[in-house]
Write a protein that holds these residues in place. Structure first.
Motif, mmCIF file in Angstrom:
data_model
loop_
_atom_site.group_PDB
_atom_site.id
_atom_site.type_symbol
_atom_site.label_atom_id
_atom_site.label_comp_id
_atom_site.label_asym_id
_atom_site.label_seq_id
_atom_site.Cartn_x
_atom_site.Cartn_y
_atom_site.Cartn_z
ATOM 1 N N GLY A 32 0.802 -1.219 0.000
ATOM 2 C CA GLY A 32 0.000 0.000 0.000
ATOM 3 C C GLY A 32 0.834 1.267 0.000
ATOM 4 N N ILE A 33 2.074 1.168 0.425
ATOM 5 C CA ILE A 33 2.934 2.351 0.482
ATOM 6 C C ILE A 33 3.924 2.376 -0.677
ATOM 7 C CG2 ILE A 33 4.772 3.483 1.828
ATOM 8 C CD1 ILE A 33 3.227 2.773 4.333
ATOM 9 N N LYS A 34 4.335 1.211 -1.133
ATOM 10 C CA LYS A 34 5.397 1.141 -2.146
ATOM 11 C C LYS A 34 5.083 1.978 -3.388
ATOM 12 C CE LYS A 34 8.389 -2.052 -4.610
ATOM 13 N NZ LYS A 34 8.748 -3.461 -4.815
ATOM 14 N N GLU A 35 3.907 1.819 -3.948
ATOM 15 C CA GLU A 35 3.569 2.573 -5.167
ATOM 16 C C GLU A 35 3.449 4.067 -4.891
ATOM 17 O OE1 GLU A 35 3.832 1.448 -8.269
ATOM 18 O OE2 GLU A 35 4.488 -0.360 -7.232
ATOM 19 N N ALA A 39 5.762 7.089 -6.473
ATOM 20 C CA ALA A 39 5.189 8.309 -7.051
ATOM 21 C C ALA A 39 5.779 9.550 -6.384
ATOM 22 C CB ALA A 39 3.662 8.296 -6.909
ATOM 23 N N VAL A 40 5.968 9.496 -5.077
ATOM 24 C CA VAL A 40 6.601 10.601 -4.348
ATOM 25 C C VAL A 40 8.016 10.812 -4.881
ATOM 26 C CG1 VAL A 40 7.536 11.283 -2.102
ATOM 27 C CG2 VAL A 40 5.181 10.457 -2.262
ATOM 28 N N THR A 41 8.725 9.707 -5.104
ATOM 29 C CA THR A 41 10.083 9.782 -5.640
ATOM 30 C C THR A 41 10.092 10.494 -6.989
ATOM 31 O OG1 THR A 41 10.643 7.702 -4.519
ATOM 32 C CG2 THR A 41 12.124 8.426 -6.271
ATOM 33 N N ARG A 42 9.146 10.158 -7.852
ATOM 34 C CA ARG A 42 9.072 10.809 -9.177
ATOM 35 C C ARG A 42 8.785 12.301 -9.056
ATOM 36 N NH1 ARG A 42 6.777 5.792 -10.288
ATOM 37 N NH2 ARG A 42 4.665 6.557 -9.971
ATOM 38 N N ARG A 65 -2.501 6.957 4.470
ATOM 39 C CA ARG A 65 -3.149 8.267 4.293
ATOM 40 C C ARG A 65 -2.126 9.408 4.309
ATOM 41 N NH1 ARG A 65 -8.723 8.180 4.763
ATOM 42 N NH2 ARG A 65 -9.589 6.283 5.643
ATOM 43 N N VAL A 66 -1.124 9.298 5.147
ATOM 44 C CA VAL A 66 -0.075 10.325 5.199
ATOM 45 C C VAL A 66 0.710 10.332 3.894
ATOM 46 C CG1 VAL A 66 2.021 11.073 6.413
ATOM 47 C CG2 VAL A 66 0.068 10.218 7.721
ATOM 48 N N TRP A 67 0.974 9.159 3.344
ATOM 49 C CA TRP A 67 1.678 9.073 2.056
ATOM 50 C C TRP A 67 0.840 9.667 0.927
ATOM 51 C CZ3 TRP A 67 6.592 7.914 0.808
ATOM 52 C CH2 TRP A 67 7.401 7.388 1.815
#
Length: 152
Positions: A32-35, A39-42, A65-67
């Motif tokens: 749930g966090i990996k994707e 996206a945050v990395t991009r 939710r924080v991510w």
């Protein structure tokens, strides 16, 4: 004096992801966090400083939710600040995620130094104490320990 042009390239997608994982920790591998983390990395536009800054800001955060919120904030920041260097967007993001006004003041104090100036952590903590940016403790050692917490 002769000037030489040096071309600095951004990181690849894989290099960016590895650097982000190193700074954000194993939480980015969670279901749930990996994707979201990718996206945050991009959103960091493959810029090492931005990736490190945002990665450290998200280190240990295991709430999906924080991510999602972080991703949305970064996307909106990128739209709102057209023409501004992408690194500043991520720095703004990281600044707003600092836990309290004390940390924010210490972060801003660092901006008083010239670019590429080597900053001694002990000297910086001394200045923070003198400026009242961190609360004074009973002993100098206690004050230095409190200031060192801001580097962790």
């Amino acid at each position: 004096m002769e000037a030489h042009e040096v071309k600095v390239q951004v990181l690849s997608d894989e290099e960016s992801w590895e650097l982000f994982k190193k700074n954000a920790g194993d939480v980015v591998l969670s279901t749930g966090i990996k994707e979201l983390a990718k996206a945050v990395t991009r959103e960091c536009c493959y810029l090492p400083l931005a990736i490190i800054t945002v990665g450290k800001a998200m280190c240990g955060v295991n709430d999906v939710r924080v991510w999602k919120n972080a991703l949305k904030e970064l996307q909106q920041s990128n739209l709102e600040v057209k023409g501004m260097d992408d690194v500043f967007v991520q720095l703004k993001f990281s600044y707003t995620r600092l836990r309290n006004s004390e940390l924010k003041s210490c972060f801003l104090y660092c901006s008083l130094y010239p670019e590429d100036h080597e900053i001694s952590s002990e000297e910086l903590i001394e200045y923070w104490i003198c400026e009242g940016l961190i609360d004074k403790r009973e002993t100098r050692d206690d004050n230095m320990n409190k200031g060192a917490c801001h580097f962790g």
